[in-house]
Design a protein around this motif. Sequence first.
Motif, PDB file in Angstrom:
ATOM      1  N   UNK A   1       0.838  -1.210   0.000  1.00  0.00           N
ATOM      2  CA  UNK A   1       0.000   0.000   0.000  1.00  0.00           C
ATOM      3  C   UNK A   1       0.868   1.252   0.000  1.00  0.00           C
ATOM      4  N   UNK A   2       2.035   1.192   0.623  1.00  0.00           N
ATOM      5  CA  UNK A   2       2.950   2.335   0.593  1.00  0.00           C
ATOM      6  C   UNK A   2       3.406   2.619  -0.831  1.00  0.00           C
ATOM      7  N   UNK A   3       3.654   1.550  -1.611  1.00  0.00           N
ATOM      8  CA  UNK A   3       4.018   1.738  -3.019  1.00  0.00           C
ATOM      9  C   UNK A   3       2.893   2.436  -3.781  1.00  0.00           C
ATOM     10  N   UNK A   4       1.665   2.045  -3.495  1.00  0.00           N
ATOM     11  CA  UNK A   4       0.517   2.663  -4.171  1.00  0.00           C
ATOM     12  C   UNK A   4       0.428   4.138  -3.824  1.00  0.00           C
TER      13      UNK A   4
ATOM     14  N   UNK B   1       0.749   7.352  -6.334  1.00  0.00           N
ATOM     15  CA  UNK B   1      -0.518   8.043  -6.521  1.00  0.00           C
ATOM     16  C   UNK B   1      -1.717   7.123  -6.440  1.00  0.00           C
ATOM     17  N   UNK B   2      -2.673   7.488  -5.598  1.00  0.00           N
ATOM     18  CA  UNK B   2      -3.893   6.694  -5.434  1.00  0.00           C
ATOM     19  C   UNK B   2      -4.809   6.958  -6.619  1.00  0.00           C
ATOM     20  N   UNK B   3      -5.286   5.894  -7.228  1.00  0.00           N
ATOM     21  CA  UNK B   3      -6.119   6.067  -8.421  1.00  0.00           C
ATOM     22  C   UNK B   3      -7.509   6.574  -8.033  1.00  0.00           C
ATOM     23  N   UNK B   4      -8.140   7.247  -8.977  1.00  0.00           N
ATOM     24  CA  UNK B   4      -9.491   7.763  -8.795  1.00  0.00           C
ATOM     25  C   UNK B   4     -10.380   7.278  -9.946  1.00  0.00           C
TER      26      UNK B   4
ATOM     27  N   UNK C   1      -0.832   5.445   6.987  1.00  0.00           N
ATOM     28  CA  UNK C   1      -1.382   5.173   5.664  1.00  0.00           C
ATOM     29  C   UNK C   1      -2.839   5.597   5.547  1.00  0.00           C
ATOM     30  N   UNK C   2      -3.586   5.429   6.635  1.00  0.00           N
ATOM     31  CA  UNK C   2      -5.021   5.732   6.593  1.00  0.00           C
ATOM     32  C   UNK C   2      -5.285   7.191   6.278  1.00  0.00           C
TER      33      UNK C   2
ATOM     34  N   UNK D   1      -4.403   0.776 -15.758  1.00  0.00           N
ATOM     35  CA  UNK D   1      -4.509   1.842 -14.756  1.00  0.00           C
ATOM     36  C   UNK D   1      -4.411   1.295 -13.338  1.00  0.00           C
ATOM     37  N   UNK D   2      -5.098   0.185 -13.070  1.00  0.00           N
ATOM     38  CA  UNK D   2      -5.113  -0.341 -11.697  1.00  0.00           C
ATOM     39  C   UNK D   2      -4.280  -1.603 -11.513  1.00  0.00           C
TER      40      UNK D   2
END
Length: 405
Positions: free
Chosen positions: A108-111, A115-118, A191-192, A215-216
């Motif tokens: 999750x840190x890598x994500x 950048x968190x996808x939208x 992370x939260x 993308x994901x």
Amino acid sequence: MQLLELFESGPPEQHTLSNDMASLLNRMRIATVTPAGGDEWIVANVRKVGVIRFGEHQILIRPKVPVSRLFFMMQYALHPKMWLDEPIQLDSDQDLLSVMAMLFLQQVSKIRQNGIIQGYKTFNDALPMMRGRLDIAAQIGRRGGLALPVETVYDEFTTDIPENRILVSALHRLLKLPMLDPAHRAGLHKLSESFVGVNILIPGQELPVIRYTRINARYRQAIFLSEVILRNTSVEQINGNLTARAFLFDMWKVFEDFVTVALSNCFADMDGKATRQETGTFLDEGARLALRPDLVWHGSNQRLAIVDAKYKAPDSANYPNADIYQMLAYCVRFGLNAGHLVYASGPGTDLSHAIIGHASTVHCHAVDLAQPPSELLSQMSSLALKIINSGPHTSTGSNLAQFIP
């Protein structure tokens, strides 16, 4: 805190336990616990692995297979192709929960770094001004002809999408486990903060099915870990306000899922199809004795093979008689000349039992789980070839040679 360490499939051991702890181990089917006098209990047949905490008691159950192998089997059963793209590397000998939390934090840190996808999400809302498009039916039905507020339908670009909901739900599930390492807990809290506005999935509901695109695609490993966390954490009410929180795996389920998925993938190149956990067939005319084999390979108009996975260690060179009888029932009912039992351990060589009075042979196969993933999959491919060649149509077996390294 009182710590009890158990070993899956280990010999019976005597431990000092409270009545609540002994009752919990039995009720959650973690092990078979019998009184030995006073506060002493005999703990045997440990069949789950993981960690459980209630009150001042913590139970740590270690698997008999390497932790890395356990994760590989779970990963392959959920996403057979994913391990080839980016296999999870485990260098730690920590307990399962610590390993899981560490891997989850890494992925999750890598994500977050990339950048968190939208994505777009559709909203239905009553607003003081027009936005998006008018929901005519809702406006008439709810507002009785009033102009305001306006019942609207609009799309919004947001982080509250299924991929992120799965991650956040797993993150919050881990944070609820009191046995979580403080360093991992601090990392999860940090992370939260990156997922503010993302809703948590309702406990018990089916997890969203994720369709991967370019993308994901980088979410694959994190979502796999999230699925494992969400499927294997639980809360158990003991008595009064005493609650047990657990992160546990049924090893028989992990093994069964791996075997049936791996064999199904091998059979997929043949004619017909493979069905897991097939129901709707009975042994008797009164339909009281239901049959549910783990895996059935179907041809165009008949069943070609029956497979049952058995995660157990035989006590001798012979496989358990009850399993043989069960497979014989399948062979008789489905009119097959061969049935196959697949064990997680055994004498190391296949055994076959030719049945007297019936033209059937029950084959027992042993799978060595200590082997690395590539060798383990090679074993499954070899096993699939044996099953095909023992069936009514042996000619198709040659097509599977491509799977044998």
